[in-house]
Design a protein around this motif. Sequence first.
Motif, PDB file in Angstrom:
ATOM      1  N   PRO A  13       1.037  -1.039  -0.066  1.00 50.78           N
ATOM      2  CA  PRO A  13       0.214   0.126   0.068  1.00 50.78           C
ATOM      3  C   PRO A  13       0.890   1.213  -0.107  1.00 50.78           C
ATOM      4  N   THR A  14       0.543   2.434  -0.381  1.00 47.82           N
ATOM      5  CA  THR A  14       0.993   3.598  -0.401  1.00 47.82           C
ATOM      6  C   THR A  14       0.314   4.557   0.610  1.00 47.82           C
ATOM      7  N   PRO A  15       0.929   5.467   1.102  1.00 46.55           N
ATOM      8  CA  PRO A  15       0.741   6.447   2.120  1.00 46.55           C
ATOM      9  C   PRO A  15      -0.133   7.377   1.013  1.00 46.55           C
ATOM     10  N   ASP A  16      -1.406   7.964   2.009  1.00 46.67           N
ATOM     11  CA  ASP A  16      -2.284   8.865   1.331  1.00 46.67           C
ATOM     12  C   ASP A  16      -1.540  10.032   1.196  1.00 46.67           C
ATOM     13  N   PRO A  17      -1.569  10.904   0.041  1.00 47.18           N
ATOM     14  CA  PRO A  17      -0.708  12.228  -0.134  1.00 47.18           C
ATOM     15  C   PRO A  17      -1.176  13.085   0.902  1.00 47.18           C
TER      16      PRO A  17
END
Length: 164
Positions: A13-17
């Motif tokens: 998963p990628t961090p929320d901007p």
Amino acid sequence: MTDSTQPQAQQSPTPDPALARLADLVGTWTIKGRPLGADEDNIRGETTFAWLEGEQETSFFLTQDMEMDYDGQKIRSHELIGYDPKAGTFASLVFSNMAPDPWPYEWDVDGDDITISIHKAPMDATFTGKFAPDRQSFSGGWRPAPGADKAVNAPYDLVATRSG
């Protein structure tokens, strides 16, 4: 046909901007302040914000470790701040020597403005502050919500200066 014996690459998963809005807090800050109406500073402390990074140097949480002397009362805490995209808020839990359970806070950093609030009895207060243009300090104050117990939610102002 796919060979089921081959390991599949796991999608991380990628961090929320939105987390980038907290970036200016990262570092160590020296805090000084005073209750409203006081003639001298009797609140002093230090707080450090850091990303909780994994191997990929990505982070979903900002940590805050704080030590403060509030007019002789020693306060220590550890906080995890994350972003809830469904609610559009930065929620946190604070673990401290002041309570037997974690306390929920809500953060917002929007441009120069910083807002932190807690609404868990007996605490019911909001911090409203601003970053200086150079981002090397911020100042503001905690104020009790209307009807909140001012003995527990004492209003005070503070200045935090980047020290590391």
